[in-house]
Write an enzyme that holds these catalytic residues in place. Structure first.
Site, PDB file in Angstrom:
ATOM      1  N   ASP A 279       0.877  -1.165   0.000  1.00  0.00           N
ATOM      2  CA  ASP A 279       0.000   0.000   0.000  1.00  0.00           C
ATOM      3  C   ASP A 279       0.918   1.219   0.000  1.00  0.00           C
ATOM      4  O   ASP A 279       2.104   1.121   0.323  1.00  0.00           O
ATOM      5  CB  ASP A 279      -0.871  -0.037   1.265  1.00  0.00           C
ATOM      6  CG  ASP A 279      -1.670   1.228   1.441  1.00  0.00           C
ATOM      7  OD1 ASP A 279      -2.378   1.619   0.503  1.00  0.00           O
ATOM      8  OD2 ASP A 279      -1.576   1.831   2.528  1.00  0.00           O
TER       9      ASP A 279
ATOM     10  N   ASP B 212      -0.069   5.174   0.957  1.00  0.00           N
ATOM     11  CA  ASP B 212      -0.265   6.127   2.053  1.00  0.00           C
ATOM     12  C   ASP B 212      -0.398   5.413   3.392  1.00  0.00           C
ATOM     13  O   ASP B 212      -1.276   4.567   3.575  1.00  0.00           O
ATOM     14  CB  ASP B 212      -1.502   6.979   1.785  1.00  0.00           C
ATOM     15  CG  ASP B 212      -1.363   7.768   0.489  1.00  0.00           C
ATOM     16  OD1 ASP B 212      -0.509   8.658   0.452  1.00  0.00           O
ATOM     17  OD2 ASP B 212      -2.090   7.468  -0.471  1.00  0.00           O
TER      18      ASP B 212
ATOM     19  N   LYS C 201     -10.337  -1.775  -2.239  1.00  0.00           N
ATOM     20  CA  LYS C 201     -10.183  -2.415  -0.939  1.00  0.00           C
ATOM     21  C   LYS C 201     -11.391  -2.057  -0.074  1.00  0.00           C
ATOM     22  O   LYS C 201     -11.854  -0.930  -0.123  1.00  0.00           O
ATOM     23  CB  LYS C 201      -8.900  -1.924  -0.257  1.00  0.00           C
ATOM     24  CG  LYS C 201      -7.631  -2.107  -1.101  1.00  0.00           C
ATOM     25  CD  LYS C 201      -6.449  -1.372  -0.446  1.00  0.00           C
ATOM     26  CE  LYS C 201      -5.223  -1.378  -1.330  1.00  0.00           C
ATOM     27  NZ  LYS C 201      -4.125  -0.576  -0.738  1.00  0.00           N
TER      28      LYS C 201
END
Length: 215
Positions: free
Chosen positions: A11, A13, A136
């Site tokens: 991922d 951030d 997600k």
């Protein structure tokens, strides 16, 4: 603990970079511009979700496209000075073969590339919100990354800081490593939980990669 893998999926951030202050600043301004109340805004989970889903939760459908363009513009403009690499990120990525890792983000490609470029990260493979139909916690983004890298999902390790991302990794049949950078450790359901990427080392071998905790 040692984890063996053929590909590592990160991922962005909260995992590779920190942009929380920028995100809060931009989304707060965006909410004010669109007349969204503090109460309505507070009930929405921002982190780890595509902007299109957030906007759809808060606004009439006919306004969503314009609102999406606006939040992307605000966030891209806020990138300079608003993003920093998290501890251990650059050192760990420097050890990895370019064809064996990917960034899998809920941000748009334009925004993700801007944030990554700000800290000098240029992945060969990037899966962004533009590339998928279900974000997600659906497994689609991580399954697409595995397919792009040509690796069996069961041989992939997902690195995430958000519950939604970890849920996506588990649903994809992948090993999950949680980073307690934006959530408390007890809120994160993963095969391994560490403070950030500085707690890990990766040994690259002919057979793949071996992930270990330091100390």
């Amino acid at each position: 603990m040692k984890i063996h893998a053929e590909a590592l999926l990160f991922d962005n951030d909260g995992t590779l970079v920190s942009s929380l202050e920028s995100v809060d600043r931009c989304w707060t301004r965006w909410a004010q511009e669109y007349g969204i109340t503090v109460e309505d805004f507070a009930r929405i989970e921002l982190h780890g979700r595509p902007a299109v889903e957030i906007a759809a939760d808060l606004l009439p459908a006919d306004i969503v496209p314009e609102a999406l363009a606006r939040i992307e513009q605000l966030e891209v403009e806020d990138v300079p000075g608003g993003v920093e690499a998290l501890p251990g990120t650059l050192a760990l990525l420097d050890t990895l073969p370019a064809e064996r890792w990917a960034v899998v983000t809920s941000a748009t490609r334009r925004l993700a590339e801007a944030r990554l470029d700000e800290v000098g990260i240029r992945p060969k493979t990037l899966i962004a919100a533009d590339d998928i139909t279900r974000g997600k916690p659906d497994p689609e983004p991580y399954l697409l990354a595995a397919r792009e890298l040509g690796v069996d999902p069961a041989r992939c390790v997902v690195f995430e800081d958000a519950p939604a991302g970890l849920q996506a990794g588990r649903a994809a049949g992948m090993t999950t490593v949680a980073l307690a950078t934006t959530h408390q450790a007890h809120e994160l359901n993963a095969d391994l939980v560490v403070k950030d990427l500085s707690a890990l080392s990766v040994l690259v071998t002919a057979q793949g990669m071996e992930i270990s905790t330091r100390g």
